[in-house]
Design a protein around this motif. Structure first.
Motif, short mmCIF file in Angstrom:
data_model
loop_
_atom_site.label_atom_id
_atom_site.label_comp_id
_atom_site.label_asym_id
_atom_site.label_seq_id
_atom_site.Cartn_x
_atom_site.Cartn_y
_atom_site.Cartn_z
N MET A 5 37.33 28.02 45.29
CA MET A 5 36.27 28.37 44.58
C MET A 5 36.02 30.08 44.51
SD MET A 5 32.25 27.34 45.13
CE MET A 5 32.38 25.86 44.98
N GLU A 6 35.98 30.61 43.39
CA GLU A 6 35.87 31.86 43.37
C GLU A 6 34.48 32.48 42.70
OE1 GLU A 6 39.32 34.53 42.58
OE2 GLU A 6 40.45 32.82 42.87
N PHE A 7 34.31 33.60 43.25
CA PHE A 7 33.00 34.04 42.39
C PHE A 7 33.02 35.39 41.65
CE2 PHE A 7 32.02 31.69 46.14
CZ PHE A 7 30.99 30.82 45.56
N CYS A 8 32.39 35.51 40.65
CA CYS A 8 32.33 36.70 39.92
C CYS A 8 32.12 38.25 40.54
CB CYS A 8 31.46 36.48 38.55
SG CYS A 8 31.34 38.23 37.67
N PRO A 9 33.09 39.10 40.59
CA PRO A 9 32.72 40.30 41.31
C PRO A 9 31.73 41.05 40.90
CG PRO A 9 34.90 40.73 39.93
CD PRO A 9 34.49 38.96 39.81
N LYS A 10 31.34 40.86 39.34
CA LYS A 10 30.18 41.62 39.02
C LYS A 10 28.79 41.09 39.30
CE LYS A 10 32.82 43.14 34.98
NZ LYS A 10 33.06 43.05 33.42
N ASP A 11 28.61 39.51 39.15
CA ASP A 11 27.27 39.03 39.42
C ASP A 11 27.02 37.95 40.26
OD1 ASP A 11 27.82 36.63 37.93
OD2 ASP A 11 27.50 37.63 36.22
N GLY A 12 28.28 37.60 40.85
CA GLY A 12 28.35 36.58 42.07
C GLY A 12 28.17 35.06 41.27
N SER A 13 28.39 34.88 40.15
CA SER A 13 28.40 33.70 39.75
C SER A 13 29.74 32.91 40.05
CB SER A 13 28.13 33.52 38.25
OG SER A 13 26.89 34.13 37.80
#
Length: 106
Positions: free
Chosen positions: A1-9
């Motif tokens: 699972m990875e998260f968006c570096p911009k907003d954490g989604s």
């Protein structure tokens, strides 16, 4: 699972042609991936009712409550917010004698 570096989604896998990308559904951030493992877990019907309430619940002794199945007065209860936060909690009862569990909506 990875998260968006911009907003954490959570990044969602999306296939475009022969390439696979992880895409943010909020801001549109896109990252190409070379290997991806998607794991899906399907729970049995019996397991669906066993949640956090069963694991971390503190039961209290119910006074003046009889089990509808065996008429025992050895009953414990706990409350859980199962509906909207502006509505009353649901009371769950459990008979210590026969193990029967039922609920009451306020």
């Amino acid at each position: 699972m990875e998260f968006c570096p911009k907003d954490g989604s959570i990044l969602i896998p999306k296939k475009e042609g022969d390439k696979t990308y992880l895409v943010c559904p909020v801001c549109g951030y896109k990252k190409e991936v070379t290997s991806l493992v998607i794991k899906e877990e399907v729970k049995k019907k019996e397991e669906l009712g066993k949640g956090i309430a069963e694991k971390e619940t503190i039961y209290s002794k119910a006074k003046g409550v009889k089990c509808p199945k065996c008429s025992s007065e050895e009953v414990v209860y706990f409350t859980l917010q199962t509906r909207a936060s502006d509505e009353a909690e649901t009371i769950f009862y459990k008979c210590l004698k026969c193990g029967y569990t039922w609920r009451e909506y306020e």
